[in-house]
Design an enzyme around this catalytic site. Structure first.
Site, mmCIF file in Angstrom:
data_model
loop_
_atom_site.group_PDB
_atom_site.id
_atom_site.type_symbol
_atom_site.label_atom_id
_atom_site.label_comp_id
_atom_site.label_asym_id
_atom_site.label_seq_id
_atom_site.Cartn_x
_atom_site.Cartn_y
_atom_site.Cartn_z
ATOM 1 N N GLY A 58 0.819 -1.209 0.000
ATOM 2 C CA GLY A 58 0.000 0.000 0.000
ATOM 3 C C GLY A 58 0.850 1.255 0.000
ATOM 4 N N GLY A 61 4.812 1.172 -0.036
ATOM 5 C CA GLY A 61 5.629 0.761 -1.165
ATOM 6 C C GLY A 61 5.420 -0.696 -1.506
ATOM 7 C CG ASP A 89 -6.823 -5.387 -9.835
ATOM 8 O OD1 ASP A 89 -6.179 -6.351 -9.366
ATOM 9 O OD2 ASP A 89 -8.064 -5.317 -9.761
#
Length: 144
Positions: A58, A61, A89
């Site tokens: 998230g 990194g 995605d």
């Protein structure tokens, strides 16, 4: 992560036999590896099963593992995240865009971070068409 947990007994065989690049977030990596902390250990474990493994963290990194070891990918930060739908995605899409062009893993991860950062600033998983020229410019001018 629930799907990973439910399918854990067959995933190792699938990763070893059929997968070149695997993407997971920290919860999925933990569910698969059984490790509750130590993102490096999770990425390393996944990296023993297929050529490239990615553990997305998230706004912290990502970690990428390949035959040369671990590569830390710094996040692209935003002022305000509105919706994280599609961020993973699109991160994977950006990574694959670079990877399929033979770019270094650091650069691939940077592309993923750029796309992930873009999508969290809007509601929903679809980046509007008019934003793509600016995104492409960011990617082309990106320095890892």
């Amino acid at each position: 992560f629930e799907v990973v947990r439910a399918s854990r007994d067959i995933l190792e065989e699938i990763l070893r036999g059929y997968v070149t690049v695997v993407f997971s977030n920290e919860d999925e990596a933990a569910a698969f590896t059984g490790l509750m902390d130590g993102y490096e250990a999770m990425a390393n474990r996944l990296g023993t099963l297929c050529p490239v493994s990615v553990v997305k963290l998230g706004k912290e990194g990502a970690l990428v593992h390949d035959k040369s070891g671990l590569t830390w990918i710094d996040p692209v930060t935003v002022d305000k995240a509105i919706d994280t739908t599609g961020a993973g995605d699109l991160w994977a899409a950006g990574f694959l865009y670079g990877w399929l062009r033979g770019k270094p893993l650091m650069e691939c991860g940077r592309y993923g971070s750029i796309l992930g950062a873009e999508v969290v600033q809007i509601m929903g998983a679809g980046i509007p068409d008019e934003q793509w020229p600016g995104i492409l410019s960011k990617i082309q001018n990106s320095k890892s």
